[in-house]
Scaffold this motif. Structure first.
Motif, PDB file in Angstrom:
ATOM      1  N   GLN A 333       1.525  -1.627  -0.071  1.00 47.43           N
ATOM      2  CA  GLN A 333       0.342  -0.103  -0.303  1.00 47.43           C
ATOM      3  C   GLN A 333       1.095   1.552  -0.105  1.00 47.43           C
ATOM      4  OE1 GLN A 333      -2.724  -1.942   3.971  1.00 47.43           O
ATOM      5  NE2 GLN A 333      -4.206  -0.974   1.689  1.00 47.43           N
ATOM      6  N   PRO A 334       0.715   2.471  -0.800  1.00 48.25           N
ATOM      7  CA  PRO A 334       1.200   3.348  -0.543  1.00 48.25           C
ATOM      8  C   PRO A 334       1.742   4.295  -0.180  1.00 48.25           C
ATOM      9  CG  PRO A 334       0.328   2.803  -2.818  1.00 48.25           C
ATOM     10  CD  PRO A 334      -0.909   1.719  -2.409  1.00 48.25           C
ATOM     11  N   ALA A 335       2.270   5.016  -0.216  1.00 51.26           N
ATOM     12  CA  ALA A 335       2.212   6.374   0.432  1.00 51.26           C
ATOM     13  C   ALA A 335       0.625   7.583  -0.232  1.00 51.26           C
ATOM     14  CB  ALA A 335       3.011   7.679   0.615  1.00 51.26           C
ATOM     15  N   TYR A 336       0.134   7.925   0.469  1.00 50.65           N
ATOM     16  CA  TYR A 336      -0.713   9.101  -0.445  1.00 50.65           C
ATOM     17  C   TYR A 336      -0.802  10.671  -0.099  1.00 50.65           C
ATOM     18  CZ  TYR A 336      -3.233   8.258   3.309  1.00 50.65           C
ATOM     19  OH  TYR A 336      -4.037   8.449   4.166  1.00 50.65           O
ATOM     20  N   SER A 337      -0.325  11.494  -1.219  1.00 54.82           N
ATOM     21  CA  SER A 337      -0.248  13.035  -0.757  1.00 54.82           C
ATOM     22  C   SER A 337      -1.861  13.727  -0.696  1.00 54.82           C
ATOM     23  CB  SER A 337       0.516  13.966  -2.194  1.00 54.82           C
ATOM     24  OG  SER A 337      -0.384  13.761  -3.584  1.00 54.82           O
ATOM     25  N   ARG A 338      -3.140  13.568  -1.290  1.00 55.66           N
ATOM     26  CA  ARG A 338      -3.515  14.063  -1.392  1.00 55.66           C
ATOM     27  C   ARG A 338      -4.837  13.498  -0.846  1.00 55.66           C
ATOM     28  NH1 ARG A 338      -2.477  19.181  -3.314  1.00 55.66           N
ATOM     29  NH2 ARG A 338      -4.987  19.500  -3.229  1.00 55.66           N
ATOM     30  N   VAL A 339      -4.895  13.021   0.219  1.00 55.93           N
ATOM     31  CA  VAL A 339      -6.875  13.019  -0.039  1.00 55.93           C
ATOM     32  C   VAL A 339      -7.244  13.749   1.741  1.00 55.93           C
ATOM     33  CG1 VAL A 339      -5.802  11.649   2.594  1.00 55.93           C
ATOM     34  CG2 VAL A 339      -7.379  10.592   0.534  1.00 55.93           C
ATOM     35  N   THR A 340      -8.579  14.054   1.724  1.00 55.44           N
ATOM     36  CA  THR A 340      -9.485  14.326   2.902  1.00 55.44           C
ATOM     37  C   THR A 340      -9.390  13.134   4.433  1.00 55.44           C
ATOM     38  OG1 THR A 340     -11.010  15.978   3.297  1.00 55.44           O
ATOM     39  CG2 THR A 340     -10.909  14.181   2.051  1.00 55.44           C
ATOM     40  N   ILE A 341     -10.010  13.753   4.972  1.00 54.95           N
ATOM     41  CA  ILE A 341     -10.233  13.060   6.682  1.00 54.95           C
ATOM     42  C   ILE A 341     -10.907  11.614   4.879  1.00 54.95           C
ATOM     43  CG2 ILE A 341     -11.727  12.232   7.813  1.00 54.95           C
ATOM     44  CD1 ILE A 341      -9.537  14.195   8.969  1.00 54.95           C
ATOM     45  N   LYS A 342     -11.013   9.824   5.721  1.00 55.41           N
ATOM     46  CA  LYS A 342     -11.262   9.230   5.209  1.00 55.41           C
ATOM     47  C   LYS A 342     -11.835   8.394   6.315  1.00 55.41           C
ATOM     48  CE  LYS A 342      -8.299   6.823   3.496  1.00 55.41           C
ATOM     49  NZ  LYS A 342      -7.095   5.809   2.609  1.00 55.41           N
TER      50      LYS A 342
END
Ligand code: KG4
Length: 342
Positions: A333-342
Motif C-alpha cells: 500500500q503506497p503513500a498518498y499525497s492528497r486526501v481528506t479525512i476518510k
C-alpha cells in the motif's frame, strides 16, 4: 498503564518534521521531533530539502524515541506511520522506514491518515496529567498549514467533513501574509507574538462570505496585500511602523472567520462538545476565543502545545485504535499525497 498493553512505535514525516513516538496502550512513553530549520531561509517548505532532511533524521529520531521510552525494538507490537496526506517525498521516507522495520521485526503495520491523527491527539494519555478526552460525538476544528476543516467525529474511525476551505488553509494564509510583510517563516508564531502587542481594531480587512460551513481565506489574503500595497505608496515604512496592529487586525479576521463557521456548525448539529486541532491551534487568540465559549455552554478541548503541530504521538495513538480493531496495512500500500479525512 498495564504491562499487557501493546507497545506501538509511531512515525510522522508528512511535511518538515521528522517525529517518532512510543506508546504503551494509550499512554505516551516518548515523543521526539526533529524540526527542519533549513526551510526558514526560503520562506516555506522546500520539498526536496525536506525529504533529504528526513533521510538524515529518521534513524536517530526513532532511536531516541525508543531510548527515552526505555523500550527495545523486540518489545514493539506494531508500527504506525503517516501514509498521507502530505509531501510525497517526505512521506516516502517514513513509509519506507516503517515498512522496512516491520519486515525486520515481523510485526504488523498500521497506516494513519495524518488529519485523523491531528484529531485523535485528543486521546493521548500522559502520566501525571489531567488527560481529559472528548466523548463521541464531537466537532473538531482542524486548522493547520495545509487544512482548515470542520469535522464531525463519531468514533475513532468514523469522521465526516462538514466544511472545509475552498482555497487556502488558515495556516497557509497566515504564512503567506507574514512572508509578504517581510516578517519571516513560519508566520503563525510570529504573527501571534506581534498581535499580542497590537490593536486588533486598527484595520479592517474584507471577510469572506461563503455559504454553508466551508471556508475561504484567499479573499482575506488579497485584501491585506492590496491594503498594504496602497499604504506603502504613501509611506514606505508603513509595515514597520504598524506591524503589531497589522498582525493583530489580520489575526482577528482569521480567527473571527474560523469561529463564525464553527458557531454555525454547533447550531446545525446541536453538538456542543468542541475540539481544536492542528498547528494553528497554538494561536493565542484562537485558544482564547475557544475558552470563552465555555460561557455559552460549550465543552471545549484544546490540545497541549506539544500536540498542536506535527508530531508522532498523534500518529501512535491513532495507530493504537486501528490496531485494536485489527485494521492493518499491507506492504504494497503506497503513500498518498492528497486526501481528506476518510
Ligand atoms: O499542523 P502543522 O504543524 O502542519 C500541517 O500539518 O500543516 O501546522 C503548521 C501551521 C503553519 O501554517 C504555522 O504558521 C501555523 O501552523 N502555526 C500557527 C501558530 N503556530 C503554528 N498559526 C497561528 N498561530 C500560532 N501560534
Amino acid at each position: 498503564m498495564s504491562k499487557d498493553d501493546p507497545i506501538i512505535l509511531g512515525i510522522e514525516s508528512s511535511c518538515d518534521d521528522t517525529s517518532a513516538a512510543v506508546i504503551r496502550g494509550p499512554w505516551l512513553l516518548s515523543n521526539v521531533t526533529a524540526s527542519q530549520e533549513v526551510h526558514r531561509n526560503y520562506g516555506g517548505v522546500v520539498p526536496e530539502l525536506a525529504s533529504r532532511a528526513h533521510q538524515q533524521n529518521i534513524v536517530p529520531t526513532v532511536d531516541e524515541a525508543l531510548r527515552r521510552a526505555q523500550v527495545k525494538r523486540e518489545e514493539l507490537a506494531a508500527i504506525a506511520f503517516t501514509r498521507g496526506p502530505g509531501l510525497l517525498g517526505s512521506l516516502l521516507v517514513g513509509v519506507s522506514f516503517a515498512k522496512g522495520l516491520s519486515v525486520a521485526l515481523n510485526i504488523p503495520l498500521v497506516d494513519v491518515n495524518h488529519l485523523q491523527g491531528h484529531i485523535l491527539a485528543h486521546f493521548i494519555s500522559e502520566e501525571g496529567k489531567e488527560n481529559r478526552h472528548p466523548e463521541f460525538p464531537f466537532i473538531c476544528l482542524l486548522v493547520s498549514g495545509g487544512n482548515s476543516q470542520i469535522v464531525r467525529v463519531d468514533s475513532y474511525s468514523d469522521m465526516t467533513v462538514l466544511g472545509q476551505t475552498i482555497d487556502d488553509a488558515a495556516g497557509e494564509t497566515i504564512d503567506k501574509c507574514s512572508k509578504f510583510m517581510g516578517l519571516g517563516y513560519p508566520g503563525g508564531p510570529i504573527i501571534d507574538k506581534l498581535a499580542r502587542q497590537g490593536n486588533s481594531e486598527a484595520f479592517r480587512f474584507n471577510k469572506p462570505h461563503i455559504p454553508g460551513l466551508d471556508y475561504s481565506f484567499s479573499g482575506l489574503k488579497t485584501s491585506l496585500l492590496y491594503f498594504i500595497r496602497d499604504r506603502i505608496k504613501e509611506n514606505p515604512d508603513f509595515i514597520e511602523e504598524n506591524k503589531e496592529d497589522l498582525a493583530a487586525s489580520f489575526e482577528k479576521a482569521v480567527v473571527d472567520s474560523l469561529m463564525n463557521k464553527l458557531e454555525l456548525a454547533v447550531k446545525q448539529t446541536g453538538i456542543r462538545r468542541i475540539a481544536l486541532s492542528g498547528g494553528v491551534s497554538a494561536n493565542t487568540r484562537l485558544r482564547e476565543a475557544f475558552l470563552k465559549k465555555r460561557d455559552k455552554g460549550w465543552d471545549v478541548f484544546i490540545p497541549p502545545f506539544s500536540y498542536t503541530t506535527d508530531n508522532a504521538a498523534m500518529i501512535a495513538i491513532a495507530g493504537y485504535y486501528k490496531y485494536l480493531s485489527g485494521q492493518f496495512c499491507q506492504l504494497d500500500q503506497p503513500a498518498y499525497s492528497r486526501v481528506t479525512i476518510k
